[in-house]
Design a protein around this motif. Structure first.
Motif, PDB file in Angstrom:
ATOM      1  N   ASN A  35       0.826  -1.212   0.000  1.00 11.38           N
ATOM      2  CA  ASN A  35       0.000   0.000   0.000  1.00 11.38           C
ATOM      3  C   ASN A  35       0.857   1.258   0.000  1.00 11.38           C
ATOM      4  OD1 ASN A  35      -2.430  -1.456   0.044  1.00 11.38           O
ATOM      5  ND2 ASN A  35      -2.440  -1.555   2.273  1.00 11.38           N
ATOM      6  N   MET A  89     -12.126  12.800   5.960  1.00 12.75           N
ATOM      7  CA  MET A  89     -12.775  11.516   6.176  1.00 12.75           C
ATOM      8  C   MET A  89     -14.273  11.625   5.905  1.00 12.75           C
ATOM      9  SD  MET A  89     -12.767   9.050   9.552  1.00 12.75           S
ATOM     10  CE  MET A  89     -13.648  10.257  10.562  1.00 12.75           C
ATOM     11  N   TYR A  98     -13.799   6.339   0.920  1.00 11.07           N
ATOM     12  CA  TYR A  98     -13.062   6.082   2.156  1.00 11.07           C
ATOM     13  C   TYR A  98     -12.401   4.705   2.093  1.00 11.07           C
ATOM     14  CZ  TYR A  98     -12.027   5.254   7.058  1.00 11.07           C
ATOM     15  OH  TYR A  98     -11.392   4.970   8.246  1.00 11.07           O
ATOM     16  N   ASP A  99     -11.184   4.641   2.607  1.00  8.76           N
ATOM     17  CA  ASP A  99     -10.402   3.399   2.653  1.00  8.76           C
ATOM     18  C   ASP A  99     -10.090   2.888   1.244  1.00  8.76           C
ATOM     19  OD1 ASP A  99      -8.956   1.417   3.877  1.00  8.76           O
ATOM     20  OD2 ASP A  99     -10.671   0.096   4.190  1.00  8.76           O
ATOM     21  N   THR A 100      -9.789   3.811   0.345  1.00  6.00           N
ATOM     22  CA  THR A 100      -9.340   3.441  -1.003  1.00  6.00           C
ATOM     23  C   THR A 100      -7.990   4.085  -1.277  1.00  6.00           C
ATOM     24  OG1 THR A 100     -10.440   5.340  -2.057  1.00  6.00           O
ATOM     25  CG2 THR A 100     -11.727   3.302  -1.823  1.00  6.00           C
ATOM     26  N   HIS A 101      -7.270   3.481  -2.188  1.00  9.58           N
ATOM     27  CA  HIS A 101      -5.984   4.047  -2.582  1.00  9.58           C
ATOM     28  C   HIS A 101      -6.155   5.435  -3.192  1.00  9.58           C
ATOM     29  CE1 HIS A 101      -4.007  -0.193  -2.909  1.00  9.58           C
ATOM     30  NE2 HIS A 101      -4.009   0.275  -1.672  1.00  9.58           N
ATOM     31  N   LEU A 179      -7.796   7.936   7.148  1.00 11.62           N
ATOM     32  CA  LEU A 179      -8.477   7.653   5.882  1.00 11.62           C
ATOM     33  C   LEU A 179      -8.467   6.186   5.492  1.00 11.62           C
ATOM     34  CD1 LEU A 179      -7.281  10.664   3.694  1.00 11.62           C
ATOM     35  CD2 LEU A 179      -9.339  10.463   5.088  1.00 11.62           C
ATOM     36  N   THR A 180      -7.843   5.327   6.283  1.00  6.35           N
ATOM     37  CA  THR A 180      -7.793   3.910   5.936  1.00  6.35           C
ATOM     38  C   THR A 180      -8.138   3.052   7.143  1.00  6.35           C
ATOM     39  OG1 THR A 180      -5.425   3.739   6.456  1.00  6.35           O
ATOM     40  CG2 THR A 180      -6.013   4.277   4.185  1.00  6.35           C
ATOM     41  N   SER A 181      -8.631   1.878   6.859  1.00  4.01           N
ATOM     42  CA  SER A 181      -8.839   0.877   7.903  1.00  4.01           C
ATOM     43  C   SER A 181      -8.267  -0.469   7.476  1.00  4.01           C
ATOM     44  CB  SER A 181     -10.331   0.735   8.219  1.00  4.01           C
ATOM     45  OG  SER A 181     -11.063   0.359   7.062  1.00  4.01           O
ATOM     46  N   ARG A 182      -8.508  -0.855   6.224  1.00  2.00           N
ATOM     47  CA  ARG A 182      -7.940  -2.099   5.697  1.00  2.00           C
ATOM     48  C   ARG A 182      -6.724  -1.835   4.827  1.00  2.00           C
ATOM     49  NH1 ARG A 182     -13.078  -4.509   2.794  1.00  2.00           N
ATOM     50  NH2 ARG A 182     -13.115  -2.293   2.221  1.00  2.00           N
ATOM     51  N   ASN A 183      -6.739  -0.769   4.036  1.00  3.99           N
ATOM     52  CA  ASN A 183      -5.621  -0.436   3.151  1.00  3.99           C
ATOM     53  C   ASN A 183      -4.622   0.470   3.854  1.00  3.99           C
ATOM     54  OD1 ASN A 183      -6.635  -1.834   0.813  1.00  3.99           O
ATOM     55  ND2 ASN A 183      -8.156  -0.219   0.615  1.00  3.99           N
ATOM     56  N   SER A 184      -4.155   0.055   5.014  1.00  3.06           N
ATOM     57  CA  SER A 184      -3.252   0.880   5.816  1.00  3.06           C
ATOM     58  C   SER A 184      -1.854   0.880   5.228  1.00  3.06           C
ATOM     59  CB  SER A 184      -3.210   0.362   7.263  1.00  3.06           C
ATOM     60  OG  SER A 184      -4.488   0.403   7.854  1.00  3.06           O
TER      61      SER A 184
END
Length: 236
Positions: A35, A89, A98-101, A179-184
């Motif tokens: 990421n 956010m 949200y949570d996108t590259h 701004l991320t949760s999975r794509n940290s």
């Protein structure tokens, strides 16, 4: 681990790669590296494409509101991330980004572009105007003067600005955390090790910190090697 938590510093110890193996084998770290490379690489490319020509225009010409533009670019560097993280956010949640590259790349592009403009304007101002005038007399267009004359002369200073923009965006934590949760990114993953269990995992934290510092060091080494080759070629 016994040496890390010892109250008396140990000068002679047995080196181990155990913590590096643990960190690199963690799926979250592997995803964080990918990421970070995607986000920072794309943001840096955008910053170079937009920032360097903009800095050249500000240094060579006098567009309307030049001082206001430079102050605005500089103010982007002074703006604390905490002041924009929460509003961004909310905006990206409404836009379903949200949570996108893409969302993080857009925000990081502001950092890289403003940093590159801020550091590139003095680099272009230091280029002797006689070089551009001589190239124009030879029939070069404005674009050719920029790409074939001014850009190579200012390249060493520009490379320093690009490297600084990379380091700032690579180490950014608060914006990526918000701004991320999975794509940290990797800094977010490295910071998460401090919350594991009841004891602080100093080994994992130190290993992840060294891992985080390696890409800027490798990039610096590659840039210095490139500059040395270029200087040797110019001298010969």
């Amino acid at each position: 681990m016994r040496d890390i938590t010892s109250r008396v510093p140990t000068f002679f110890f047995t080196p181990t790669m155990e913590h590096f193996q643990d960190v690199l084998s963690t799926s979250s770290v592997q995803a964080g590296i990918i990421n970070s490379l995607i986000i920072v690489g794309a943001a840096l490319a955008i910053g170079i494409v937009l920032g360097i020509p903009a800095a050249y225009a500000l240094a060579k010409f006098n567009p309307p509101g030049k001082n206001h533009i430079q102050f605005f670019v500089l103010s982007l560097r002074f703006l604390p991330p905490v002041a924009i993280a929460i509003p961004l956010m909310a905006i990206f949640l409404d836009l379903h980004l949200y949570d996108t590259h893409l969302a993080v790349i857009l925000v990081y592009s502001l950092i890289t572009t403003s940093t590159i403009i801020w550091l590139s304007v003095p680099a272009f101002q230091q280029v002797p105007p006689e070089l551009a005038e001589a190239a124009a007399l030879e029939g070069y267009s404005d674009a050719q003067v920029f790409t074939k004359v001014v850009l190579p002369v200012a390249a060493p200073s520009l490379i320093g600005g690009i490297l600084f923009a990379f380091i700032v965006s690579w180490n950014e934590l608060l914006i990526a955390l918000t701004l991320t949760s999975r794509n940290s990114t990797l800094p977010v993953v490295a910071a998460s090790f401090s919350t594991l269990g009841m004891e602080v995992p100093w080994g994992l934290i130190n290993a992840s910190a060294i891992l985080l510092a390696l890409p800027p060091l490798f990039l610096l080494g590659a840039i210095l090697s490139f500059m040395n080759r270029m200087l040797r070629q110019m001298a010969s």
